[in-house]
Design a protein around this motif. Sequence first.
Motif, PDB file in Angstrom:
ATOM      1  N   TRP A 373      53.507  94.930 -49.438  1.00 28.68           N
ATOM      2  CA  TRP A 373      52.231  95.883 -49.123  1.00 28.68           C
ATOM      3  C   TRP A 373      51.728  96.396 -49.990  1.00 28.68           C
ATOM      4  N   GLU A 374      52.472  97.069 -51.083  1.00 26.49           N
ATOM      5  CA  GLU A 374      51.881  97.795 -52.207  1.00 26.49           C
ATOM      6  C   GLU A 374      51.324  96.685 -52.926  1.00 26.49           C
ATOM      7  N   ARG A 375      51.564  95.577 -53.310  1.00 26.59           N
ATOM      8  CA  ARG A 375      50.962  94.801 -54.207  1.00 26.59           C
ATOM      9  C   ARG A 375      49.726  94.425 -53.572  1.00 26.59           C
ATOM     10  N   TRP A 376      49.578  94.238 -52.408  1.00 26.91           N
ATOM     11  CA  TRP A 376      48.393  93.768 -51.734  1.00 26.91           C
ATOM     12  C   TRP A 376      47.331  94.821 -51.346  1.00 26.91           C
ATOM     13  N   VAL A 377      47.869  96.230 -51.246  1.00 28.14           N
ATOM     14  CA  VAL A 377      46.917  97.458 -51.243  1.00 28.14           C
ATOM     15  C   VAL A 377      46.163  97.600 -52.589  1.00 28.14           C
ATOM     16  N   PHE A 378      47.142  97.542 -53.646  1.00 26.49           N
ATOM     17  CA  PHE A 378      46.402  97.588 -54.818  1.00 26.49           C
ATOM     18  C   PHE A 378      45.514  96.420 -55.326  1.00 26.49           C
ATOM     19  N   HIS A 379      45.792  95.139 -54.803  1.00 25.73           N
ATOM     20  CA  HIS A 379      44.808  94.130 -55.034  1.00 25.73           C
ATOM     21  C   HIS A 379      43.427  94.269 -54.100  1.00 25.73           C
TER      22      HIS A 379
END
Length: 841
Positions: A373-379
């Motif tokens: 989730w965190e990876r995709w939020v920043f993406h």
Amino acid sequence: MASDHPSENGADEREEDGDEEEEEEEEPRLKYQRFGGNVPSLLSTDAASSIAIAERMVALGTHDGTVHILDFQGNQVKEFAAHTATVNDLCFDVEGEYIGSCSDDGSVVINGLFSEERLRFEYHRPMKTITLDPDYSRKSSRRFVAGGLAGQLFLNTKNWLGYNKQVLHDGEGSIHAAKWRTSLIAWANDAGVKVYDMANNQCITFIERARGSPRPELLLPHLVWQKTLMQGTAQRPEVRIVTWKNEELATDALPVHGYEHYKAKDYVLVHAPFTGSSYAGGQWAAGDEPLYYIVSPKDVVVARPRDAEDHVSWLLQHGWHEKALAAVEAGQGQTGLLDEVGSRYLDHLIVERKYAEAASLCPKLLRGSASAWERWVFHFAHLRQLPVLVPYMPTENPRLRDTVYEVALVALATHPSFHQLLLSTVKSWPATLYSTSTVISAIKPQLNTSSMTDSLKEALAELYIMGTQYEKAFSLYADLMKPEIFDFVEKHSLHDAIQDKVVQLMMLDSKRAVSLLVQYRDMVSPSEVVGQLLHARQKCDNRFFLHLYLHSLFDIDSKVGKEFHDLQVELYADYEPRMLLPFLHSSHHYKLEKAYEICVKKDLLREQAFILARMGNAKRALAVYINKLEDIAEAVDFVSTQHDDDLWEELIKQCLQKPEMVGILLEHTVGNLDPLYIVSMVPGGFEIPRLRDRLVKIITDYRTETSLRHGCNVILKADCVNLLIKYYKEARHAIYLGSMEEETRGKRVNVASAPIIERATNTRVMVVKSRTRGNGRCCLCFDPFSIQNVNVVVFFCCHAYHVPCLQDGSDSVGIVSQSDDDNDDDGGSRMRCVLCTTASG
């Protein structure tokens, strides 16, 4: 076909054509890989010629006559140097305990795989096929069938004398292939295919060789006891999957090594055996279809049915991510495959700029992985598309880092179109997820810019509340005109904060605002309220609000805000004229001239009359009542309150100008003015309407008034007599004063213990707590009361005595006696002043 067009949010989206439902490329039925293990090294010095498959192993025959036993990974388990020439055919029994082979050297060899048993049979002619009885290991007959270029099909059976060799068939050319299943033996020769029933010892069918088909030497026949049939002819060997009706299902060309040097006869196709339960009804059960081995002189290829993971991988390779996801969700493939499919699907949607669709799929694809989730939020944040993902972000299970939520909220504050989403998100997300101060610091710079919206203000107010900064939240609520602001003020005791938000509060709810401002007038002074309302910039009826406030303030405390009473007269005249007259009566802090001008302008007659009277111009006030209001009753009431005889004369004088007014005056002067006086002033011949009736009423009212006055006088006289008698009796009572010593002892003197009280037990005694003042001397001994430490008695005649002195003096003159005249209402004797009693005697 798909066509690209811009979507509403600027992203390109693909639209499927409803007429084309099938993909251009069909998914293959099989997947292919090279047989590994020891096979490559074995075939580097030799060439494969035949193969057979058992449930647990593979047998590979070569041109040098060797039989290699391999596992399914291609690793060599055993090796038999069975022949001196090419191994043409191999066959396992059902149990996989024996392997039979035949060769061009004219021999047939049967080797035990788990024993040292080895049988060799010589036929002196090249042998092309061998098939073992499926129950070879379980039966003592050890039967097998073999055939070759001699054209004879031999059935070999073991008996107690050894092996018996029987010819089942001959005379139709070379025997090229044979297969044994249960009690049926099938073989192929130059004429075709025949089937022999061992149970009945007879040939039961014959399949003639198709006309025009290649010679067996060029295209070897292969017999398979199963539904699916494979054969291939091409420059590269092809595997074709067909049905019994010869309907082709799939065709795959195999890139085997050296295929350009081989002919069809150089390839062998076999399959792994299968259990009976997997072949129910003539079809393989799902997932139980056997492996296929395709053998060429320098290569062995294993073909196996494609599984769910192969299907998903093939869909992903061709860009059909949605179908791949559906397949994984349907339970096809391992659970971990969902992560890979989800990641590739999201990547595909991002490349296609389908950000909203990608965001909606994140909860399903990322599930409980906080790191994902965190990876995709920043993406999404890097792509400036984070607002589309925010509604789907989890707040628990998993809970992300504080920074992630802060980045999301700040991203929503960057553009007015996202401010409503920011507000709903701030309300729905728990405050413990992020630092409110961080988000507030990012939003505050936008307060005075063109991008500020009401939704952003409300979101900022919510953040202030979460951070317990209630006054700042109140300021924003007031600007937003939130109805709940009054409850908010009471809940958080923000009465100090309302002083600069008077106009907004009044515009929102004038009734509640007035109540609040009046109640807390010590915190918000009337001058502040009036000043804000008079100079309000907002479009509102500020004068009406001012009237409501000053009216309520005057009702609570008429002295507070007295400096605004001149303004209040004007406001009453504009908005509530009926309340002006009571206000004029109650207030003394307005200018009479200005108030009179306002009343004249608004044509407020009674108010004019009252102000004229207060200004001292009673005659003009009376003229207003008579000439403008034409209300004689009010005129009479007004004159009666002035206590001015000249005004009565003026009243009569003005009424004589109109006969009707004279009649009305006669009706309302009873008790105020003698009606005969009014009648005497009426000139002769002056007609007064309804004069007789009015005179009758005047006389009746006068008699009634006279009777009431007489009755009242009688009652008054009786009350006066009774009160005088009561006063006389009370004036004869003595007042008992305690001594100085008694006062210092706590004034605990028992009145019944005094000698004078013993003799006059029913005398009323009053304990007065103050000391005697003035000259304060005893009227008998003339000593000051402070010299002797004794009790004192005082009479209403102002004579005072020491108690012992009074006792001695009373005895000497015989004052205390009983008589009918001296008896009190309660029957007790009274104590008398010595001096007054002696003087009266």
